[in-house]
Motif scaffolding. Structure first.
Motif, PDB file in Angstrom:
ATOM      1  N   ALA A 196       0.841  -1.199   0.000  1.00  0.00           N
ATOM      2  CA  ALA A 196       0.000   0.000   0.000  1.00  0.00           C
ATOM      3  C   ALA A 196       0.873   1.245   0.000  1.00  0.00           C
ATOM      4  O   ALA A 196       1.877   1.312   0.719  1.00  0.00           O
ATOM      5  N   PRO A 197       0.527   2.268  -0.803  1.00  0.00           N
ATOM      6  CA  PRO A 197       1.267   3.528  -0.749  1.00  0.00           C
ATOM      7  C   PRO A 197       1.085   4.187   0.605  1.00  0.00           C
ATOM      8  O   PRO A 197       0.142   3.889   1.354  1.00  0.00           O
ATOM      9  N   ALA A 198       1.985   5.105   0.935  1.00  0.00           N
ATOM     10  CA  ALA A 198       2.012   5.693   2.278  1.00  0.00           C
ATOM     11  C   ALA A 198       0.698   6.356   2.658  1.00  0.00           C
ATOM     12  O   ALA A 198       0.271   6.288   3.805  1.00  0.00           O
ATOM     13  N   GLU A 199       0.014   7.005   1.696  1.00  0.00           N
ATOM     14  CA  GLU A 199      -1.221   7.717   2.024  1.00  0.00           C
ATOM     15  C   GLU A 199      -2.356   6.768   2.390  1.00  0.00           C
ATOM     16  O   GLU A 199      -3.318   7.163   3.057  1.00  0.00           O
ATOM     17  N   ILE A 200      -2.261   5.509   1.948  1.00  0.00           N
ATOM     18  CA  ILE A 200      -3.254   4.501   2.339  1.00  0.00           C
ATOM     19  C   ILE A 200      -2.801   3.785   3.602  1.00  0.00           C
ATOM     20  O   ILE A 200      -3.594   3.565   4.529  1.00  0.00           O
ATOM     21  N   LYS A 201      -1.546   3.445   3.665  1.00  0.00           N
ATOM     22  CA  LYS A 201      -1.012   2.747   4.831  1.00  0.00           C
ATOM     23  C   LYS A 201      -1.203   3.564   6.102  1.00  0.00           C
ATOM     24  O   LYS A 201      -1.515   3.020   7.168  1.00  0.00           O
ATOM     25  N   TYR A 202      -1.005   4.875   5.999  1.00  0.00           N
ATOM     26  CA  TYR A 202      -1.104   5.749   7.174  1.00  0.00           C
ATOM     27  C   TYR A 202      -2.305   6.684   7.073  1.00  0.00           C
ATOM     28  O   TYR A 202      -2.286   7.794   7.601  1.00  0.00           O
ATOM     29  N   ALA A 203      -3.359   6.245   6.398  1.00  0.00           N
ATOM     30  CA  ALA A 203      -4.526   7.104   6.156  1.00  0.00           C
ATOM     31  C   ALA A 203      -5.148   7.603   7.454  1.00  0.00           C
ATOM     32  O   ALA A 203      -5.482   8.792   7.580  1.00  0.00           O
ATOM     33  N   GLU A 204      -5.316   6.730   8.418  1.00  0.00           N
ATOM     34  CA  GLU A 204      -5.963   7.123   9.667  1.00  0.00           C
ATOM     35  C   GLU A 204      -5.132   8.163  10.404  1.00  0.00           C
ATOM     36  O   GLU A 204      -5.656   9.131  10.951  1.00  0.00           O
TER      37      GLU A 204
END
Length: 370
Positions: free
Chosen positions: A7-15
């Motif tokens: 997962a790209p960073a914006e999805i991996k760390y979305a929360e």
């Protein structure tokens, strides 16, 4: 995320990004989703002095001045060029910056000898052109053009791998901030919206492949990312990535801290030997970067997990190190054999412990490959 291999960073760390955005009251340049201070905090992690209600994990390990200069550059109208040896975390830092600023790190062009001007500008949907002619609808924008239209960050990986024609096309984008489409009679200019910038990466070992022109260099701010040599910082990176690996693969495997110390010391020894070598034949082909160290550890952990070990052993770690670093035969094998006899064997006699198994595992691996 379970449907994505990575997962790209914006999805991996979305929360985490959502939460930071909700509490962010700092000034934001252009169309940025987070203020510069929050971008830095997202990348480098929170400290007790920040007074936050929750902890923000550190995601990139390096000098904070590199991160701050990168952020300041992107808040200007200049491009950012991250340059350094392989495995120094340039691409990961670029991804984190784009994720924090634009919530999109996937607008990426990969520089290769086959990259063309179309890859950074636009191309055409041939079937639509044949059916209806050339129009904006039949145009396929590049990731860079998409970033221009959206006022977000575009990325260019391995800039020095691309040819001079591609680099020249990038000069006009960085200086003029628009792309002309001469095939169209109207609506034939794409202007960059405020917030657009480019983060490029370059491998310092590629010097001489396709050197950047002076004109292109002037349009970038350079941030040089050094190889991590501080043992404490490198240990933090390795431990962070080890925990991430175990979580990602749902692996329950004991990784003794003493083995991580053996791995860190081995790479430090081999780097020292490479630094004192007088010719390329006396140096391992590997860059001996932190990323390659993590690769050795990942290989050893997966080998142990898949073949039934309850804990990572020194023998398995040594086999993974030799297998990963012996890229040239017989040159690299000779260097590793010299290291095992001249450094690992005496250390095993003096210190024992994990070094005994590391000595034996390395000897077997070298003998198998010789």
């Amino acid at each position: 995320m379970s449907d994505m291999l990575r997962a790209p960073a914006e999805i991996k760390y979305a929360e985490e990004l959502d939460w930071l955005e909700s509490i962010d009251d700092g000034p934001k340049p252009f169309s940025w989703r987070l203020s510069p201070k929050m971008v830095r905090l997202f990348i480098l992690g929170s400290e007790r002095a920040d007074g936050l209600d929750r902890e923000v994990s550190q995601k990139w390990f390096g000098d904070r001045s590199f991160v701050e200069r990168s952020i300041v550059t992107l808040a200007s109208d200049r491009g950012l060029l991250l340059i350094g040896d392989p495995g120094t975390g340039k691409s990961w830092l670029a991804e984190l910056l784009a994720a924090a600023i634009s919530r999109n790190s996937t607008l990426v062009v990969q520089g290769t000898a086959g990259t063309t001007e179309d890859h950074i500008k636009y191309s055409w949907n041939v079937s639509m052109v044949i059916a209806k002619g050339q129009s904006r609808a039949s145009m396929i924008p590049s990731p860079i053009m998409t970033a221009m239209e959206g006022g977000v960050i575009g990325r260019f990986e391995e800039l020095t791998r691309s040819t001079s024609d591609v680099q020249d096309a990038l000069i006009s984008i960085l200086s003029e901030k628009y792309v002309s489409i001469p095939e169209l009679d109207s609506d034939n200019i794409v202007f960059a919206r405020p917030g657009f910038s480019i983060i490029a990466t370059a491998n310092s070992r590629d010097r001489g492949v396709n050197d950047l022109s002076s004109a292109l260099k002037r349009r970038f701010n350079f941030v040089r990312i050094p190889v991590v040599t501080n043992k404490k910082s490198e240990a933090e990176i390795v431990r962070f990535r080890t925990e991430e690996l175990l979580r990602r693969h749902n692996i329950e495997l004991e990784v003794p801290p003493t083995l991580l110390d053996v791995l860190l010391q081995s790479f430090a020894d081999l780097r020292a030997a490479a630094g004192s070598a007088t010719s390329d034949e006396e140096r391992l082909e590997s860059a001996l970067s932190t990323a390659e160290q993590i690769g050795v550890l990942e290989d050893a952990i997966l080998h142990s997990n898949f073949f039934g070990a309850a804990a990572l052993s020194a023998e398995t770690l040594a086999g993974s190190l030799v297998g990963s670093l012996a890229r040239r035969s017989p040159e690299d094998l000779a260097i590793l054999n010299k290291y095992w006899h001249g450094v690992v064997e005496p250390r095993s006699r003096e210190q024992g412990g994990e070094w005994d198994g590391f000595l034996e595992g390395g000897r077997q691996a070298i003998a198998t490959l010789s």
